[in-house]
Design an enzyme around this catalytic site. Structure first.
Site, short mmCIF file in Angstrom:
data_model
loop_
_atom_site.label_atom_id
_atom_site.label_comp_id
_atom_site.label_asym_id
_atom_site.label_seq_id
_atom_site.Cartn_x
_atom_site.Cartn_y
_atom_site.Cartn_z
N ARG A 177 -17.24 1.30 -1.56
CA ARG A 177 -15.98 2.05 -1.72
C ARG A 177 -16.03 3.14 -2.79
O ARG A 177 -15.38 3.04 -3.83
CB ARG A 177 -14.82 1.09 -2.00
CG ARG A 177 -14.59 0.14 -0.84
CD ARG A 177 -13.46 -0.81 -1.10
NE ARG A 177 -12.14 -0.25 -0.82
CZ ARG A 177 -11.04 -0.96 -0.87
NH1 ARG A 177 -11.07 -2.23 -1.19
NH2 ARG A 177 -9.88 -0.41 -0.59
N ASN A 228 0.80 -1.22 0.00
CA ASN A 228 0.00 0.00 0.00
C ASN A 228 0.84 1.28 0.00
O ASN A 228 0.30 2.37 -0.19
CB ASN A 228 -0.96 0.02 1.19
CG ASN A 228 -2.13 -0.94 0.98
OD1 ASN A 228 -2.26 -1.51 -0.09
ND2 ASN A 228 -2.95 -1.10 2.00
C1 UD1 Z 1 -6.75 1.84 1.61
C2 UD1 Z 1 -5.91 0.59 1.54
C3 UD1 Z 1 -6.70 -0.61 2.05
C4 UD1 Z 1 -7.24 -0.30 3.45
C5 UD1 Z 1 -7.99 1.01 3.47
C6 UD1 Z 1 -8.40 1.43 4.88
C7 UD1 Z 1 -4.47 1.03 -0.34
C8 UD1 Z 1 -4.12 0.72 -1.76
N1 UD1 Z 1 -5.52 0.38 0.14
O1 UD1 Z 1 -7.87 1.65 0.75
O2 UD1 Z 1 -5.84 -1.75 2.10
O3 UD1 Z 1 -8.13 -1.35 3.84
O4 UD1 Z 1 -7.17 2.07 2.94
O5 UD1 Z 1 -7.30 1.50 5.70
O6 UD1 Z 1 -3.82 1.81 0.31
N2 UD1 Z 1 -14.57 6.60 1.21
C9 UD1 Z 1 -15.57 7.43 0.78
N3 UD1 Z 1 -15.31 8.24 -0.29
C10 UD1 Z 1 -14.11 8.27 -0.91
C11 UD1 Z 1 -13.09 7.42 -0.46
C12 UD1 Z 1 -13.34 6.60 0.61
O7 UD1 Z 1 -16.67 7.43 1.32
O8 UD1 Z 1 -13.95 9.03 -1.88
C13 UD1 Z 1 -14.81 5.70 2.36
C14 UD1 Z 1 -14.70 4.23 2.00
O9 UD1 Z 1 -15.90 3.72 1.47
C15 UD1 Z 1 -14.36 3.61 3.34
C16 UD1 Z 1 -13.51 4.71 3.99
O10 UD1 Z 1 -13.77 5.89 3.29
O11 UD1 Z 1 -15.52 3.42 4.10
C17 UD1 Z 1 -12.02 4.45 3.97
O12 UD1 Z 1 -11.63 4.07 2.69
P1 UD1 Z 1 -10.20 4.47 2.09
O13 UD1 Z 1 -9.29 4.88 3.18
O14 UD1 Z 1 -10.40 5.40 0.96
O15 UD1 Z 1 -9.71 3.08 1.51
P2 UD1 Z 1 -8.73 2.91 0.30
O16 UD1 Z 1 -7.86 4.11 0.21
O17 UD1 Z 1 -9.49 2.48 -0.91
#
Ligand code: UD1
Length: 417
Positions: free
Chosen positions: A122, A23
């Site tokens: 997501r 990551n």
């Molecule tokens: C990253 C990690 C993943 C980890 C996650 C949480 C990488 C490549 N992946 O995923 O392994 O499980 O962080 O620690 O680094 N959300 C929104 N809107 C957005 C973006 C996110 O509502 O635009 C929400 C998501 O649905 C989720 C939360 O925010 O509920 C956290 O997600 P996020 O931190 O963005 O996960 P990733 O970055 O995809």
């Protein structure tokens, strides 16, 4: 499709070298889009997700030159295709990370909207809103995010939810923006700090990475740099849980203890003996564990990527404990599979109540996502008899040579084609 065959019951002991963090590597690879200069990376793990990202960057026009063991040099001098196609994004959501850097350097980017995934919907709305706040014009057309901006402008952005890749995308975009960007409610994950350190080495001006407020003073251009990817804290945590569950003693080398404080605390609460040095962590256990309550939350709280592994630990610990998932809405798919091994788990909403059982019994189970696969491997290591884990391509996305590393520690595990 490959499966893993595990003969449970062996105590794991010895040393294991931790790989570079998936990551951290994924966003850092995309940072190559920010400059015409070469980005020399070391400690890049050899994983499916990494080859997917390299294929995407290669498709866009980045020159990818593999070096010696775990090194790669990327050169983004010419980027004829400023696009991440559906076929690539659908296999790996982290492809969204090309959006910020491509838009910032070239004024245009087209990235397929990621669909739902196994662990929840997501969305990427916060990535989009942040770029719009920086002046980007964004249209969603035919399933693609089409972003344009002559030059992004610095902005104050307060994110509703803490998002790791969202913070990373905006940090990369802001690095080349005109003026200063402040990201409030930013993710504090160590991988965000690793990316910031790489960007700083490339000439970016970033303060506060690792805190909830990151300030980025945009610069007109960045240059090439050399950077070593940080150790993978989730891989480390997974091996430490294996030591605790099998009643063994594992020393994780090339690890970063400061990134695993909450995980080490939970292992100690479970009754394992945890020690650490500058770059290593050791867990020793007699295999008699207490169930521990776990609640996932953004860093520095307990990571969602370790939730499934602690669920496996609780399955064979004494007592009962709750495991609460607050980040993703559908991250309990391993529960059904653990039940097939004899686990006693009740799920109510976002919380699973796990009652420890004296033993698990081997069975055929199916991996559903990356960390769920790791949890099934851990359960298989302590289950009586044989456990077959199907669909392990999920595991290959995030664990480098896992069966080889586990074999060296004394596990009976083999890959079946
Ligand atoms: C990253 C990690 C993943 C980890 C996650 C949480 C990488 C490549 N992946 O995923 O392994 O499980 O962080 O620690 O680094 N959300 C929104 N809107 C957005 C973006 C996110 O509502 O635009 C929400 C998501 O649905 C989720 C939360 O925010 O509920 C956290 O997600 P996020 O931190 O963005 O996960 P990733 O970055 O995809």
């Amino acid at each position: 499709m490959d499966s893993l065959l595990i003969h449970g019951g062996n105590t794991l002991a010895g040393e294991v070298r931790i790989s570079g963090a998936k990551n951290a590597a994924l966003p850092i690879l995309t940072a190559s889009l920010l400059t015409a200069g070469p980005l020399q990376l070391s400690n890049v793990p050899q994983l499916k997700d990494i080859s997917t990202m390299l294929a995407l960057l290669g498709h866009m026009g980045v020159t990818v030159t593999p070096g010696e063991k775990n090194c790669v040099t990327l050169c983004g001098e010419n980027i004829p295709h400023k696009e991440a196609p559906y076929e690539m994004v659908k296999t790996m959501r982290a492809s969204i990370l090309v959006l910020g850097p491509t838009l910032a350097r070239f004024g245009e980017a087209r990235v397929s909207l990621p669909g739902g995934c196994a662990i929840g919907s997501r969305p990427v709305d916060l990535h989009i809103k942040g770029l719009q706040a920086m002046g980007a014009e964004i249209r969603i057309e035919h399933g693609y995010i089409h972003a344009k901006a002559k030059r992004l402008k610095g902005a104050h952005i307060a994110m509703d939810v803490v998002t790791v890749t969202g913070t990373e995308n905006l940090m990369m975009a802001a690095a080349l923006a005109d003026g200063t960007t402040v990201l409030a409610n930013a993710a504090r994950e160590p991988e965000v700090v690793d990316l910031a350190n790489c960007l700083i080495a490339m000439g970016a001006k970033i303060e506060g990475a690792g805190s909830g407020v990151v300030t980025i003073h945009g610069v007109p251009e960045l240059h090439g740099a050399a950077h070593r990817i940080m150790p993978d804290r989730i891989e480390t945590g997974t091996f430490l849980v294996a030591a605790a569950m099998t009643g063994g003693k594992i020393r994780a080398l090339d690890a970063a203890p400061e990134t695993l404080v909450s995980v080490m605390g939970k292992l100690a609460d479970a009754g394992a003996h945890v020690t650490q040095g500058d770059h290593w962590i050791e867990v020793e256990s007699d295999g008699v564990l207490n169930a521990v309550d776990v609640r996932t939350a953004p860093h520095p709280a307990f990571p969602t990527d370790m939730q499934a592994q602690f669920m496996a630990l609780n399955c064979v610990a004494s007592g009962a404990a709750s495991v609460t998932e607050t980040i993703f809405e559908n991250r309990f798919m391993h529960v059904q599979e653990l039940r097939r091994l004899g686990a006693n788990i009740e799920v109510s909403g976002h919380t699973a109540l796990v009652r420890g059982v004296p033993r698990l019994d081997g069975a055929i189970v199916m991996a559903t996502d990356l960390r769920a696969s790791a949890c099934l491997v851990l359960a298989g290591l302590v289950a009586a008899g044989e456990t077959t884990i199907e669909r392990i391509y999920h595991l290959d996305r995030g664990y480098e040579r896992i069966e080889e590393k586990l074999t060296q520690l004394g596990a009976r595990i083999k890959r079946v084609h």
